[in-house]
Design an enzyme around this catalytic site. Sequence first.
Site, short mmCIF file in Angstrom:
data_model
loop_
_atom_site.label_atom_id
_atom_site.label_comp_id
_atom_site.label_asym_id
_atom_site.label_seq_id
_atom_site.Cartn_x
_atom_site.Cartn_y
_atom_site.Cartn_z
N ASN A 8 35.05 16.88 9.18
CA ASN A 8 34.05 15.82 9.38
C ASN A 8 34.47 14.99 10.60
O ASN A 8 35.56 14.39 10.60
CB ASN A 8 33.98 14.96 8.12
CG ASN A 8 32.94 13.87 8.23
OD1 ASN A 8 32.83 13.22 9.26
ND2 ASN A 8 32.18 13.67 7.18
N HIS A 11 34.33 10.08 12.21
CA HIS A 11 35.23 8.99 12.60
C HIS A 11 35.47 8.94 14.11
O HIS A 11 35.80 7.89 14.64
CB HIS A 11 36.54 9.08 11.84
CG HIS A 11 36.30 8.98 10.36
ND1 HIS A 11 35.88 7.81 9.78
CD2 HIS A 11 36.35 9.90 9.38
CE1 HIS A 11 35.70 8.03 8.48
NE2 HIS A 11 35.98 9.29 8.21
N HIS A 44 27.76 13.21 9.11
CA HIS A 44 26.90 12.47 8.19
C HIS A 44 25.95 11.63 9.04
O HIS A 44 26.40 10.73 9.77
CB HIS A 44 27.77 11.57 7.30
CG HIS A 44 27.01 10.81 6.26
ND1 HIS A 44 27.64 10.11 5.26
CD2 HIS A 44 25.68 10.63 6.04
CE1 HIS A 44 26.72 9.54 4.47
NE2 HIS A 44 25.54 9.83 4.94
N ARG A 46 23.70 8.85 8.97
CA ARG A 46 23.38 7.75 8.05
C ARG A 46 22.09 7.07 8.47
O ARG A 46 21.74 7.07 9.66
CB ARG A 46 24.52 6.72 8.04
CG ARG A 46 25.84 7.26 7.53
CD ARG A 46 26.83 6.12 7.38
NE ARG A 46 26.40 5.23 6.33
CZ ARG A 46 26.90 5.19 5.10
NH1 ARG A 46 27.90 5.98 4.76
NH2 ARG A 46 26.44 4.36 4.21
N ARG A 50 25.34 4.38 11.92
CA ARG A 50 26.53 3.60 12.31
C ARG A 50 27.56 4.44 13.07
O ARG A 50 28.39 3.91 13.77
CB ARG A 50 27.19 2.96 11.08
CG ARG A 50 27.89 3.92 10.17
CD ARG A 50 28.77 3.18 9.19
NE ARG A 50 27.99 2.55 8.15
CZ ARG A 50 28.44 2.38 6.90
NH1 ARG A 50 29.66 2.77 6.59
NH2 ARG A 50 27.70 1.82 5.99
N GLU A 71 25.54 16.00 6.30
CA GLU A 71 25.40 15.16 5.10
C GLU A 71 24.31 14.13 5.37
O GLU A 71 24.24 13.57 6.46
CB GLU A 71 26.70 14.41 4.83
CG GLU A 71 27.86 15.30 4.49
CD GLU A 71 29.15 14.49 4.39
OE1 GLU A 71 29.13 13.27 4.56
OE2 GLU A 71 30.18 15.12 4.15
N THR A 102 31.04 7.07 1.52
CA THR A 102 30.33 7.53 0.34
C THR A 102 31.15 7.16 -0.89
O THR A 102 32.33 7.47 -0.97
CB THR A 102 30.12 9.06 0.41
OG1 THR A 102 29.66 9.39 1.71
CG2 THR A 102 29.13 9.52 -0.63
N GLU A 152 29.14 20.18 -3.95
CA GLU A 152 30.42 19.71 -3.43
C GLU A 152 30.97 18.72 -4.45
O GLU A 152 30.36 17.67 -4.69
CB GLU A 152 30.25 19.03 -2.07
CG GLU A 152 31.60 18.53 -1.53
CD GLU A 152 31.49 17.82 -0.19
OE1 GLU A 152 30.53 18.05 0.55
OE2 GLU A 152 32.40 17.02 0.09
N HIS A 192 36.51 14.63 -0.26
CA HIS A 192 36.59 13.17 -0.26
C HIS A 192 38.00 12.74 -0.62
O HIS A 192 38.49 13.00 -1.71
CB HIS A 192 35.59 12.49 -1.20
CG HIS A 192 35.14 11.18 -0.63
ND1 HIS A 192 35.87 10.03 -0.75
CD2 HIS A 192 34.06 10.88 0.13
CE1 HIS A 192 35.24 9.07 -0.10
NE2 HIS A 192 34.15 9.55 0.45
N1 PXP Z 1 32.40 14.93 1.56
C1 PXP Z 1 31.45 13.96 1.58
C2 PXP Z 1 30.18 14.21 0.85
C3 PXP Z 1 31.65 12.76 2.29
O1 PXP Z 1 30.69 11.82 2.29
C4 PXP Z 1 32.86 12.58 2.99
C5 PXP Z 1 33.09 11.31 3.76
O2 PXP Z 1 32.26 11.27 4.85
C6 PXP Z 1 33.81 13.62 2.95
C7 PXP Z 1 33.57 14.76 2.21
C8 PXP Z 1 35.11 13.51 3.68
O3 PXP Z 1 35.88 12.53 3.10
P1 PXP Z 1 37.21 12.03 3.83
O4 PXP Z 1 36.79 11.41 5.11
O5 PXP Z 1 37.80 11.08 2.86
O6 PXP Z 1 38.04 13.27 4.05
#
Ligand code: PXP
Length: 246
Positions: A8, A11, A44, A46, A50, A71, A102, A152, A192
């Site tokens: 992901n 960030h 993601h 949003r 953001r 996402e 999330t 997931e 997550h």
């Molecule tokens: N899966 C989902 C559905 C999420 O919303 C997120 C956070 O954006 C992640 C996985 C990844 O989580 P983390 O950034 O804590 O690894």
Amino acid sequence: MPPKLSLNVDHVATVREARKIDQPDPVLAAGMAELAGVDGITIHVRGDRRHIQERDLEILRKTVKTKLNVEMAATQEMIRIACDVLPDIVTLVPERPEEITTEGGLNVPHHRDVIRNAAGLFREHGIELSLFVDPDFDQIKAARDVGAQVIEINTGRYCEAKNAADREREYRLILDSIRLATKLRLEVAAGHGLNVKNVGPIAAIPEVRELNIGHSIIARAIFVGIERAVREMIEAMQKATPLELT
Ligand code: PXP
């Protein structure tokens, strides 16, 4: 075989949006991560934009060579965006404007109609549908009912467990939930809160086809670079062993 890794890159966009300029670019991060060995890129989009912007989505759709997972919240606006851009897979997630990230799994029965509608549209457009759910039997059964192909599992509570007993309880719940999902012929991803220290027991579950990991890899990449941060995670996933249950 360990699960596949989808990185992901939200960030990276968060740092860019802190200045509202054009760097660092999540598109570049995604390309470098693919070179380092990830199997997919997750973003993601949003409602408040953001971090990830439409521009990122459009370019990543053209440049991601592995698999693009988007996402999004279960809203008409997002479903329309998905049908325009055609990611490989959409993961529907709950979204609260004030949340930092999330916060939990989707309440599938609550959004039954909109998800069913999305499932039909996505099937027509060749987009796989995944639902981000807590390890909760009712949510998993509902995911099957509304036509998702993938769930997931939210590993947040397992990752946040403060002691061994809590961690084991959350892990057992995840195992039982995955067993149910597999029986219902749902494919299983998880994510997550995962990092190199806690990923092993989740990566060791044979039914988990993919892990979605963001924050810990990007945080590490600030110090060692994306390539090394990705490789360290892949190594941790390859060395995975199940949690020893008491
Ligand atoms: N899966 C989902 C559905 C999420 O919303 C997120 C956070 O954006 C992640 C996985 C990844 O989580 P983390 O950034 O804590 O690894």
